[in-house]
Scaffold this motif. Structure first.
Motif, PDB file in Angstrom:
ATOM      1  N   THR A  34       0.854  -1.195   0.000  1.00 38.22           N
ATOM      2  CA  THR A  34       0.000   0.000   0.000  1.00 38.22           C
ATOM      3  C   THR A  34       0.885   1.237   0.000  1.00 38.22           C
ATOM      4  OG1 THR A  34      -0.085  -0.143   2.396  1.00 38.22           O
ATOM      5  CG2 THR A  34      -1.898  -1.125   1.185  1.00 38.22           C
ATOM      6  N   ALA A  37      -0.980   4.195  -1.162  1.00 41.13           N
ATOM      7  CA  ALA A  37      -2.352   4.290  -0.667  1.00 41.13           C
ATOM      8  C   ALA A  37      -2.391   4.909   0.720  1.00 41.13           C
ATOM      9  CB  ALA A  37      -2.969   2.896  -0.635  1.00 41.13           C
ATOM     10  N   LYS A  39      -3.600   4.721   4.797  1.00 43.16           N
ATOM     11  CA  LYS A  39      -3.405   3.699   5.816  1.00 43.16           C
ATOM     12  C   LYS A  39      -4.465   2.605   5.658  1.00 43.16           C
ATOM     13  CE  LYS A  39      -2.888   3.089  10.790  1.00 43.16           C
ATOM     14  NZ  LYS A  39      -2.895   3.753  12.100  1.00 43.16           N
ATOM     15  N   ILE A  40      -4.022   1.353   5.813  1.00 45.73           N
ATOM     16  CA  ILE A  40      -4.939   0.222   5.618  1.00 45.73           C
ATOM     17  C   ILE A  40      -6.043   0.246   6.654  1.00 45.73           C
ATOM     18  CG2 ILE A  40      -5.110  -2.296   5.638  1.00 45.73           C
ATOM     19  CD1 ILE A  40      -2.268  -2.395   4.644  1.00 45.73           C
ATOM     20  N   ASN A  46     -12.636  -2.399   2.575  1.00 45.15           N
ATOM     21  CA  ASN A  46     -11.889  -1.244   2.117  1.00 45.15           C
ATOM     22  C   ASN A  46     -10.925  -1.678   1.021  1.00 45.15           C
ATOM     23  OD1 ASN A  46      -9.215   0.408   2.401  1.00 45.15           O
ATOM     24  ND2 ASN A  46     -10.864   1.728   3.122  1.00 45.15           N
ATOM     25  N   SER A  47     -10.753  -0.823   0.011  1.00 45.81           N
ATOM     26  CA  SER A  47      -9.919  -1.200  -1.130  1.00 45.81           C
ATOM     27  C   SER A  47      -8.487  -1.495  -0.726  1.00 45.81           C
ATOM     28  CB  SER A  47      -9.951  -0.102  -2.191  1.00 45.81           C
ATOM     29  OG  SER A  47      -9.568   1.139  -1.617  1.00 45.81           O
ATOM     30  N   GLN A  48      -7.979  -0.773   0.296  1.00 46.80           N
ATOM     31  CA  GLN A  48      -6.616  -1.025   0.742  1.00 46.80           C
ATOM     32  C   GLN A  48      -6.506  -2.402   1.414  1.00 46.80           C
ATOM     33  OE1 GLN A  48      -4.809   1.274  -0.497  1.00 46.80           O
ATOM     34  NE2 GLN A  48      -6.693   2.349  -1.039  1.00 46.80           N
ATOM     35  N   LEU A  51      -6.244  -4.985  -1.225  1.00 43.39           N
ATOM     36  CA  LEU A  51      -4.899  -5.122  -1.773  1.00 43.39           C
ATOM     37  C   LEU A  51      -4.022  -5.992  -0.870  1.00 43.39           C
ATOM     38  CD1 LEU A  51      -4.046  -1.533  -3.113  1.00 43.39           C
ATOM     39  CD2 LEU A  51      -4.578  -3.580  -4.442  1.00 43.39           C
ATOM     40  N   GLN A  52      -4.144  -5.782   0.430  1.00 42.91           N
ATOM     41  CA  GLN A  52      -3.356  -6.585   1.355  1.00 42.91           C
ATOM     42  C   GLN A  52      -3.786  -8.052   1.312  1.00 42.91           C
ATOM     43  OE1 GLN A  52      -0.633  -5.583   3.127  1.00 42.91           O
ATOM     44  NE2 GLN A  52      -0.450  -7.785   3.494  1.00 42.91           N
ATOM     45  N   ALA A  73     -10.836  -4.605  -6.081  1.00 49.05           N
ATOM     46  CA  ALA A  73     -10.152  -3.382  -5.653  1.00 49.05           C
ATOM     47  C   ALA A  73     -10.101  -2.375  -6.797  1.00 49.05           C
ATOM     48  CB  ALA A  73      -8.745  -3.710  -5.174  1.00 49.05           C
ATOM     49  N   LYS A  85      -4.181   4.473  -8.459  1.00 44.54           N
ATOM     50  CA  LYS A  85      -4.303   3.224  -7.706  1.00 44.54           C
ATOM     51  C   LYS A  85      -4.998   2.141  -8.535  1.00 44.54           C
ATOM     52  CE  LYS A  85      -4.124   5.400  -3.181  1.00 44.54           C
ATOM     53  NZ  LYS A  85      -4.126   6.815  -3.602  1.00 44.54           N
TER      54      LYS A  85
END
Length: 461
Positions: A34, A37, A39-40, A46-48, A51-52, A73, A85
């Motif tokens: 990220t 991006a 903060k997760i 959440n899109s972040q 990704l994780q 995402a 992103k």
């Protein structure tokens, strides 16, 4: 006189290590991090967080599941009008498709990723966008190299290097220069490949041990080997190996062991006879196998080479490196006259290679296997495949090279098939294929390949 001396050196090396395929560092793809991006969020919707989750799935080898999450995402980023992103998500989808061998989808998504960034207006030409664009170029070039398009890859890496240099991303710049070196190797431009790396090595020499340093040294050593500088290559690769051990990077250790085994093999080939040139002039064509007595010293060297390939196989998790190591081990077993082992290993290799998707890697593997089988057929026909089976491997290589528009590999495969027909005393087809191989090599200025097949063509005439 100097030209003849250089030509003789290259010629000796080509005979010693015909198609000794060297695999260098590929461009590091954009990670599933990220870094670009916010903060997760703890909320996995959440899109972040997606990704994780995709990164975790990717690391576990669950590529199909990772693609599904990344597509989700990408849709969220699109709804937020966050094109940078979204481009990152697309590039990671592309890289994941590449891992499973779905190259059309990989091409589709890396093209979409690049277009998203290129279509943005100049007023949002942020540093973030520029860095992401350079990394997208890295991934696209990596894919192009895999698909046998080194010239396109080289142009993309040049563009990425210029961006990294302008933005003072020094580490990324050096990595991109190393990748340019790999593309130049694929094009057979070894002198330029060495020149590209020299300033990188000078700069890295003042820095602590790192993966980048290991990779730069390994690629430099690989090119030295291609140039026939065996002792210099061995010294460079040994240094690369020591640094790889210092940083305790198993993938880098495996890759460098593979290169070390290659140079050890070249050294053993060179020492096989006190006058190696005497063996050369007994050869009527490049792929004729000359049986010569092997001294105990050389036998020990070959056995050490086998051990190094086996050491590579024991620690590597890369299917590509494993196949390369097994292919080269096969060649050494033939040199050691362990024909029964070689025959069994070649059968296993054929099955493994047939499962590979069409790529530069798979074509190189097929040609390498066919050349080893040609040698085995000459010295121990009962342990080798039938002529028609070897011919099919090479015909498939030519066809796949055509699909990828890789003229260099087509020329190598055609010349090898011409040699097979020559062994089978079918001079008409031998002449036709060898002439075509020479024409293709001359067309792309591949002097190393053209020299081999011109020699073969001269014998046929």
């Amino acid at each position: 006189m100097q030209y003849k001396k250089w030509l003789s050196k290259i010629f000796l090396f080509i005979l010693a290590v015909i198609l000794s395929l060297i695999w260098g560092l590929m461009s590091n793809p954009i990670s599933f991090s990220t870094a670009y991006a916010f903060k997760i969020s703890q909320n996995n919707l959440n899109s972040q967080g997606l990704l994780q989750e995709a990164k975790t799935l990717y690391d576990e080898g669950k590529f199909t599941e990772a693609i599904t999450i990344l597509e989700q995402a990408a849709r969220i980023f699109q709804s937020q009008n966050n094109l940078v992103k979204q481009s990152i998500a697309f590039s990671n989808i592309s890289n994941t498709y590449k891992q499973i061998g779905d190259y059309p989808q990989a091409l589709k998504y890396i093209t979409k990723s690049r277009e998203l960034l290129e279509n943005q207006s100049n007023n949002i030409d942020s540093k973030e966008r520029v860095k992401v664009f350079a990394q997208v170029l890295d991934i696209q070039a990596n894919l192009q190299l895999t698909l046998g398009k080194p010239l396109l890859a080289l142009e993309n890496w040049k563009e990425a290097t210029a961006i990294y240099k302008k933005e003072n991303f020094n580490k990324a710049k050096n990595r991109s220069l190393i990748n340019q070196n790999i593309a130049l190797q694929a094009l057979g431009r070894y002198q330029l490949a060495l020149k590209i790396l020299e300033p990188v090595l000078t700069e890295l020499n003042e820095q602590p041990a790192s993966i980048l340093k290991v990779s730069a040294l390994r690629n430099f050593g690989d090119v030295q080997l291609y140039m026939g500088e065996i002792d210099a290559s061995l010294k460079t690769l040994q240094k690369s190996y020591e640094i790889a051990q210092e940083i305790n990077s198993t993938p880098q250790i495996a890759q460098t062991l593979l290169s070390l085994a290659n140079v050890q093999r070249a050294k053993a080939n060179r020492l096989r006879s006190p006058l190696q040139s005497a063996t050369i002039f007994e050869k009527i064509t490049p792929l004729v196998y000359i049986t010569k007595p092997i001294s105990p010293e050389v036998i020990k060297l070959y056995q050490r080479v086998v051990e190094t390939y086996e050491q590579t196989l024991a620690i590597s998790t890369s299917p590509e490196i494993k196949i390369k190591a097994v292919l080269n081990k096969l060649g050494v077993l033939i040199e050691l006259k362990e024909f029964s082992k070689a025959g069994k290993l070649s059968s296993e290799l054929q099955s493994a290679i047939n499962k590979l998707p069409i790529s530069k890697t798979s074509i190189e593997a097929r040609i390498n296997l066919a050349q080893n089988l040609l040698f085995l057929k000459q010295v121990s026909p009962e342990n080798a495949s039938k002529w028609e089976d070897i011919a099919k491997i090479l015909a498939d290589s030519i066809k796949q090279g055509s699909i990828l528009s890789d003229t260099r590999l087509q020329a190598y495969a055609m010349g090898t098939l011409g040699s097979l027909y020559l062994q089978a005393e079918n001079l008409t087809n031998a002449h036709k294929l060898t002439k075509k191989a020479v024409d293709l090599a001359v067309l792309i200025e591949a002097k190393d390949i053209a020299y081999l097949w011109q020699w073969q063509l001269g014998y046929i005439f």
